[in-house]
Design a protein around this motif. Structure first.
Motif, PDB file in Angstrom:
ATOM      1  N   ALA A 190      -2.762  11.292   9.043  1.00 50.95           N
ATOM      2  CA  ALA A 190      -3.269   9.996   8.622  1.00 50.95           C
ATOM      3  C   ALA A 190      -4.641  10.158   7.991  1.00 50.95           C
ATOM      4  O   ALA A 190      -5.496  10.881   8.521  1.00 50.95           O
ATOM      5  N   PHE A 249       2.086   8.907  10.341  1.00 51.44           N
ATOM      6  CA  PHE A 249       1.716   8.407   9.019  1.00 51.44           C
ATOM      7  C   PHE A 249       2.673   8.930   7.962  1.00 51.44           C
ATOM      8  O   PHE A 249       2.918  10.133   7.868  1.00 51.44           O
ATOM      9  N   ASN A 250       3.228   8.003   7.192  1.00 51.13           N
ATOM     10  CA  ASN A 250       4.089   8.383   6.068  1.00 51.13           C
ATOM     11  C   ASN A 250       3.804   7.437   4.915  1.00 51.13           C
ATOM     12  O   ASN A 250       4.064   6.242   5.017  1.00 51.13           O
ATOM     13  N   PRO A 251       3.245   7.937   3.817  1.00 51.55           N
ATOM     14  CA  PRO A 251       2.820   7.050   2.735  1.00 51.55           C
ATOM     15  C   PRO A 251       3.973   6.300   2.067  1.00 51.55           C
ATOM     16  O   PRO A 251       3.752   5.289   1.407  1.00 51.55           O
ATOM     17  N   SER A 276       0.825  -1.206   0.000  1.00 53.77           N
ATOM     18  CA  SER A 276       0.000   0.000   0.000  1.00 53.77           C
ATOM     19  C   SER A 276       0.859   1.256   0.000  1.00 53.77           C
ATOM     20  O   SER A 276       0.341   2.367  -0.038  1.00 53.77           O
ATOM     21  N   GLU A 277       2.187   1.085   0.062  1.00 45.19           N
ATOM     22  CA  GLU A 277       3.017   2.284   0.175  1.00 45.19           C
ATOM     23  C   GLU A 277       3.197   2.947  -1.199  1.00 45.19           C
ATOM     24  O   GLU A 277       3.102   2.308  -2.235  1.00 45.19           O
ATOM     25  N   GLY A 298       2.843   2.295   6.114  1.00 43.64           N
ATOM     26  CA  GLY A 298       2.318   3.631   6.373  1.00 43.64           C
ATOM     27  C   GLY A 298       2.541   4.154   7.770  1.00 43.64           C
ATOM     28  O   GLY A 298       2.585   5.353   7.982  1.00 43.64           O
TER      29      GLY A 298
END
Lengths: 55, 307
Positions: free
Chosen positions: B202, B214-216, B68-69, B221
């Motif tokens: 987020a 939160f970090n994409p 999902s990243e 994440g």
């Protein structure tokens, strides 16, 4: 061509000297040329370009 | 010479063959005399090598849509080109960022102060940097351990004595050693840059536990490192405006250098290799033409027997 053959390539002794001498000059030519290319491409980015500021 | 040739090729090369056959290159190959088992083995090795290569290429080309990243976009680093060296001014600024920001949690145990000499600092400056740390050394003449100021040969100090202490201090998450981090992460310096500048609130539905952010760009994440780079979080000694992206770019360049200290030498060597191999290619081509000239210019003349 004939002169080169008769003076250098005909005898093994002169041939060996010719090989060693040309290897030296070939190495110097390649080395100096490629270093110059590298320094020109990267002018201003290398440590030797900015080191004067910190000495 | 003739005896050696004969040992490897049988009589094939030495026998005078009809001129028409001589022109066919297959007669210069020794593969005709191989046993059928040998041919099969070599064929299989070739097929497997080619297959593995094609498989690796296909895997590398795949879309990688399983996680999902977000994948880090490719930035236009000015050391990206084939002959482009690292920007050493940027490496020097990146060291400042590491020292003042990252080193609070991340170790860099494979880089010593002596490595900075001639890359981003003069010897005197690197010595001054080293002297700011204290190192436990010993035993001395009486068998006791003591502390001393750092020397050029000392490695960068670690913020925690061991991994357990690091986990205990960071909610169970281990801040990785940064010495080779650019080589150790997919995307390299692009990933580092995107990660450091990519913090977000987020989105709805993402549950973060305490101490997570939160970090994409981070796989999953949820990252345990808070955002550390903000505009003007430190000040550069050379007066460069310390914006967030500038800080991230400089520290990513610095980490690129620590991961690949041979980066500049490698690219300098590439120029030499191209020069020498280019020269050898020209010579090989000339020799090939020279050796084949008599074969290719041969004429077959039929002279009928006179009766």
């Amino acid at each position: 061509m004939k002169v080169i053959y008769n003076t250098l390539f005909k005898r093994t002794s002169t041939y060996a000297v010719a090989i060693i001498a040309s290897a030296f000059f070939f190495e110097r030519a390649i080395d100096v040329t490629s270093n110059t290319i590298f320094d020109t491409v990267n002018k201003g980015k290398l440590w030797k370009d900015i080191k004067a500021k910190y000495e | 010479m003739a005896a050696t040739l004969r040992r490897f090729h049988g009589l094939r090369l030495l026998k005078s063959a009809p001129a028409l056959n001589l022109q066919q290159a297959k007669n210069l190959s020794s593969a005709g005399s191989w046993a059928s088992g040998n041919k099969k083995l070599i064929g299989a090795v070739g097929a497997i090598t080619g297959g593995v290569g094609a498989l690796l290429f296909a895997l590398e080309q795949s879309v990688q849509a399983s996680g999902s990243e977000v994948h880090a976009p490719a930035q236009s680093w000015n050391h990206k080109g084939l002959f482009d060296a690292l920007d050493h001014q940027s490496v020097r600024r990146g060291y400042e960022v590491y020292k003042q920001v990252c080193s609070a949690c991340h170790s860099m145990q494979y880089i010593a102060y002596r490595n900075l000499v001639g890359v981003s600092h003069t010897e005197a400056e690197a010595k001054a940097e080293a002297e700011q740390i204290t190192v436990k050394d010993g035993p001395d003449d009486t068998g006791n351990y003591y502390t001393r100021p750092g020397k050029l040969s000392d490695y960068f100090p670690s913020p925690y004595p061991n991994e357990e202490a690091a986990r205990a201090a960071n909610n169970g998450a281990y801040p990785p050693d940064l010495s080779y981090i650019v080589s150790a992460r997919k995307g390299g310096e692009d990933y580092i840059f995107s990660l450091l500048t990519g913090y977000h609130d987020a989105p709805a539905g993402v549950v973060l536990r305490e101490g997570q952010y939160f970090n994409p760009y981070f796989p999953g994440g949820a990252i345990s490192m808070a955002q550390v780079l903000y505009n003007e979080v430190i000040e550069y000694e050379d007066g460069t405006p310390p914006t967030q992206s500038q800080l991230a770019k400089d520290v990513a360049t610095f980490l690129k250098w620590t991961s690949e200290p041979e980066h500049d030498d490698r690219k300098q060597l590439l120029i030499k290799v191209i020069g020498i191999l280019g020269f050898l290619t020209v010579i090989s081509y000339y020799i090939k033409r020279h050796k084949w000239s008599s074969l290719k210019s041969r004429k077959i003349v039929f002279v009928p027997k006179e009766k």
